[in-house]
Design a protein around this motif. Structure first.
Motif, mmCIF file in Angstrom:
data_model
loop_
_atom_site.group_PDB
_atom_site.id
_atom_site.type_symbol
_atom_site.label_atom_id
_atom_site.label_comp_id
_atom_site.label_asym_id
_atom_site.label_seq_id
_atom_site.Cartn_x
_atom_site.Cartn_y
_atom_site.Cartn_z
ATOM 1 N N LYS A 12 3.934 -2.091 4.434
ATOM 2 C CA LYS A 12 3.182 -1.501 3.329
ATOM 3 C C LYS A 12 1.999 -2.396 2.949
ATOM 4 N N SER A 13 2.225 -3.688 2.916
ATOM 5 C CA SER A 13 1.153 -4.636 2.593
ATOM 6 C C SER A 13 0.077 -4.629 3.672
ATOM 7 N N ALA A 14 0.488 -4.598 4.940
ATOM 8 C CA ALA A 14 -0.471 -4.571 6.042
ATOM 9 C C ALA A 14 -1.311 -3.294 5.996
ATOM 10 N N LEU A 15 -0.694 -2.184 5.694
ATOM 11 C CA LEU A 15 -1.414 -0.923 5.592
ATOM 12 C C LEU A 15 -2.421 -0.973 4.447
ATOM 13 N N LEU A 16 -2.040 -1.534 3.345
ATOM 14 C CA LEU A 16 -2.941 -1.651 2.200
ATOM 15 C C LEU A 16 -4.153 -2.509 2.553
ATOM 16 N N VAL A 17 -3.915 -3.620 3.224
ATOM 17 C CA VAL A 17 -5.023 -4.491 3.643
ATOM 18 C C VAL A 17 -5.945 -3.749 4.606
ATOM 19 N N LEU A 18 -5.382 -2.998 5.533
ATOM 20 C CA LEU A 18 -6.179 -2.229 6.487
ATOM 21 C C LEU A 18 -7.022 -1.174 5.783
ATOM 22 N N ILE A 19 -6.428 -0.487 4.820
ATOM 23 C CA ILE A 19 -7.153 0.552 4.081
ATOM 24 C C ILE A 19 -8.321 -0.051 3.302
ATOM 25 N N ILE A 20 -8.141 -1.243 2.779
ATOM 26 C CA ILE A 20 -9.208 -1.903 2.031
ATOM 27 C C ILE A 20 -10.263 -2.477 2.975
ATOM 28 N N ALA A 21 -9.841 -3.070 4.095
ATOM 29 C CA ALA A 21 -10.760 -3.765 4.998
ATOM 30 C C ALA A 21 -11.600 -2.813 5.835
ATOM 31 N N LEU A 22 -11.075 -1.671 6.189
ATOM 32 C CA LEU A 22 -11.789 -0.751 7.068
ATOM 33 C C LEU A 22 -13.136 -0.313 6.498
ATOM 34 N N PRO A 23 -13.216 0.169 5.264
ATOM 35 C CA PRO A 23 -14.536 0.560 4.740
ATOM 36 C C PRO A 23 -15.500 -0.629 4.632
ATOM 37 N N LEU A 24 -14.973 -1.795 4.318
ATOM 38 C CA LEU A 24 -15.832 -2.972 4.235
ATOM 39 C C LEU A 24 -16.399 -3.318 5.607
ATOM 40 N N GLY A 25 -15.588 -3.185 6.636
ATOM 41 C CA GLY A 25 -16.050 -3.454 7.992
ATOM 42 C C GLY A 25 -17.117 -2.475 8.432
#
Length: 52
Positions: A12-25
């Motif tokens: 769940k934590s990894a998914l949250l980080v991915l969801i946040i990082a993807l738009p920034l990338g």
């Protein structure tokens, strides 16, 4: 059961980080692309000035 809870929390934590990082990338890529175009236009202007 405790291992399952820990694994679920990690996923769940990894998914949250991915969801946040993807738009920034994606935004960062667009910024770098725009910077590259600006640098290219600057180089073209220098070439035109050198030919005069």
């Amino acid at each position: 059961m405790e291992r399952f809870s820990a694994l679920f929390f990690s996923l769940k934590s990894a998914l949250l980080v991915l969801i946040i990082a993807l738009p920034l990338g994606v935004t960062g890529c667009n910024t770098v692309e725009g910077l590259g175009k600006d640098i290219q236009k600057g180089g073209q202007a220098i070439e035109r000035a050198g030919k005069k």
